[in-house]
Design an enzyme around this catalytic site. Structure first.
Site, PDB file in Angstrom:
ATOM      1  N   CYS A  55      32.673  36.756  55.179  1.00 43.54           N
ATOM      2  CA  CYS A  55      32.401  37.944  54.353  1.00 43.54           C
ATOM      3  C   CYS A  55      30.902  38.268  54.331  1.00 43.54           C
ATOM      4  CB  CYS A  55      32.917  37.714  52.936  1.00 43.54           C
ATOM      5  SG  CYS A  55      32.692  39.141  51.873  1.00 43.54           S
ATOM      6  N   CYS A  59      27.899  36.536  47.427  1.00 42.65           N
ATOM      7  CA  CYS A  59      28.290  36.006  46.114  1.00 42.65           C
ATOM      8  C   CYS A  59      28.028  34.495  46.079  1.00 42.65           C
ATOM      9  CB  CYS A  59      29.753  36.283  45.851  1.00 42.65           C
ATOM     10  SG  CYS A  59      30.209  38.013  46.169  1.00 42.65           S
ATOM     11  N   CYS A  62      30.830  31.774  46.279  1.00 42.21           N
ATOM     12  CA  CYS A  62      32.001  31.959  47.148  1.00 42.21           C
ATOM     13  C   CYS A  62      31.930  31.221  48.482  1.00 42.21           C
ATOM     14  CB  CYS A  62      32.230  33.439  47.412  1.00 42.21           C
ATOM     15  SG  CYS A  62      33.776  33.714  48.321  1.00 42.21           S
ATOM     16  N   CYS A  99      49.596  37.604  45.014  1.00 40.34           N
ATOM     17  CA  CYS A  99      48.262  38.211  45.097  1.00 40.34           C
ATOM     18  C   CYS A  99      47.655  37.951  46.469  1.00 40.34           C
ATOM     19  CB  CYS A  99      47.334  37.601  44.051  1.00 40.34           C
ATOM     20  SG  CYS A  99      48.035  37.559  42.414  1.00 40.34           S
ATOM     21  N   CYS A 131      49.821  42.211  44.044  1.00 46.12           N
ATOM     22  CA  CYS A 131      48.420  42.406  43.667  1.00 46.12           C
ATOM     23  C   CYS A 131      47.577  42.237  44.930  1.00 46.12           C
ATOM     24  CB  CYS A 131      48.023  41.367  42.620  1.00 46.12           C
ATOM     25  SG  CYS A 131      46.287  41.461  42.140  1.00 46.12           S
ATOM     26  N   CYS A 191      43.282  44.459  37.298  1.00 47.33           N
ATOM     27  CA  CYS A 191      43.108  43.027  37.051  1.00 47.33           C
ATOM     28  C   CYS A 191      41.623  42.755  37.212  1.00 47.33           C
ATOM     29  CB  CYS A 191      43.921  42.215  38.060  1.00 47.33           C
ATOM     30  SG  CYS A 191      43.621  40.441  37.952  1.00 47.33           S
ATOM     31  N   ARG A 263      44.627  35.295  32.173  1.00 48.71           N
ATOM     32  CA  ARG A 263      45.081  34.354  33.197  1.00 48.71           C
ATOM     33  C   ARG A 263      44.150  33.150  33.317  1.00 48.71           C
ATOM     34  NH1 ARG A 263      49.282  37.095  35.751  1.00 48.71           N
ATOM     35  NH2 ARG A 263      49.109  39.367  35.551  1.00 48.71           N
TER      36      ARG A 263
END
Ligand code: SAM
Ligand code: DTB
Ligand code: SF4
Length: 327
Positions: A55, A59, A62, A99, A131, A191, A263
């Site tokens: 990616c 972040c 991550c 998801c 999702c 979400c 969640r």
């Protein structure tokens, strides 16, 4: 107790709730929880990384960012049939929400997007909530996913606007808010939640909750993640989160957003059964099932089944989220 759903919370109010004496906080959260939810049931969700690694975003938490050497290999987008096989298995294990996550900065147009649309249709066809979490999304893309039957789009605010730049430099908070707006406009449920344990201050936690709880309507789904510390990421050596802070975060989210599904998300490998039980009492009504989140470990299904049995709790048998667009 004031029962109305509010969208005008102040930081002082949130700080006041978060720091209540623990028994009072839990009592209030559990009271709100039972007024709005079945407090003996939780939703089982299954994650699948449909496009792993490489990616372009940075972040700091991550393992899938191309900026860090974490050992996560870059992979191509999964096929529709492999994805639907995983969704079928998830359903058999008791999940009612599936998801699909992609390590993208934003959603590519063309063939890959069409493939995701097919995945969404297939997952809905199995009777599961679908999702997606694919990065930034334009309004027309959100519309197409809505037409395919997408139940929810996950896009986390992660932390307060003030702390955001300490964790991520390749995008800004307003871009996150903008995607959330696009999702909302298309009639897909939202979400959105965050991560704690990244070295943020208590005020940053209140700031995240303020951003979520003052949206109108509230996000229907609010994942609270504990940082999973991954070797090679800038946050690998962050100090451990106090478990009571995690529970306080869940309880406060429950009180501020009474009707949302809160969640209990990443970080359960580090939570003892007792801590997870406290999270349920504090108003968490969902877990991720299966031994893997996207790229990191999650408790084995036997452990979860055992825990729910011991607590006399059950998984919801049917989907719980209503979509604005009927399919
Ligand atoms: N690339 C998309 C995005 O960032 O919106 C979707 C996938 S991304 C992996 C989904 C979410 O996972 C992130 O927003 C973050 O909140 C969460 N996450 C990622 N790594 C994590 C970690 N190490 N611990 C806890 N949560 C994490
Ligand atoms: C969310 O808030 N947590 C999930 C889901 N939404 C996509 C992701 C957790 C990822 C944890 C790190 C990993 O397994 O790669
Ligand atoms: Fe990319 Fe999402 Fe990971 Fe950020 S959290 S690096 S956007 S996959």
């Amino acid at each position: 107790m004031n029962n109305e759903t509010r969208h005008d919370w102040s930081i002082d109010e949130i700080e006041g709730i978060y720091n209540l004496p623990f028994p009072e906080l839990i009592f209030r959260a559990q009271s709100v929880h039972r007024e709005n939810h079945d407090n003996e049931k939780i939703q089982g969700c299954q994650l699948l990384s449909i496009k792993t690694g490489g990616c372009p975003e940075d972040c700091g938490y991550c393992p899938q960012s191309a900026h860090y050497d974490t050992g996560v290999e870059r992979e191509k987008l999964m096929s529709v049939s492999d994805t639907l096989d995983a969704a079928r298995n998830a359903k058999e294990s008791g999940a009612t929400r599936f998801c699909m996550g992609a390590a993208w900065r934003d959603v590519p147009d063309g063939e890959q997007f069409e493939q995701v649309v097919e995945m969404v249709k297939g997952v809905r066809g199995l009777g599961l909530e679908a999702c997606c979490t694919l990065g930034m999304l334009r309004e027309d893309q959100a519309e197409k996913l809505a037409e395919a039957g997408l139940t929810a789009y996950n896009h986390n605010l992660d932390t307060s606007p003030e702390f955001y730049g300490d964790i991520i430099s390749t995008r800004v908070y307003d871009e996150r808010l903008n995607t959330l707006q696009n999702v909302r406009k298309a009639g897909v449920t939202v979400c959105s939640g965050g991560i704690i344990g990244m070295g943020e201050s208590a005020s940053d936690r209140y700031g995240l909750l303020l951003q979520l709880a003052n949206q109108n309507p509230h996000p229907e789904s609010v994942p609270i993640n504990q940082l999973v510390k991954v070797e090679g990421t800038p946050l690998e050596d962050e100090s451990d989160l106090d478990v009571f802070d995690f529970v306080r975060m869940i309880a406060t989210a429950r009180i501020l957003m009474p009707k949302s599904l809160v969640r209990l998300s990443a970080g359960r490998m580090d939570l003892a059964d007792e801590a997870q039980a406290l999270c349920f009492i504090a108003g968490a009504n969902s877990i991720f099932m299966g031994d893997k989140l996207l790229t990191t470990p999650n408790p084995e299904s036997d452990r979860d089944r055992n825990l729910l049995d011991k607590l006399g709790m059950e998984l919801f048998q049917e989907p719980v989220t209503r979509t604005a667009k009927a399919t």
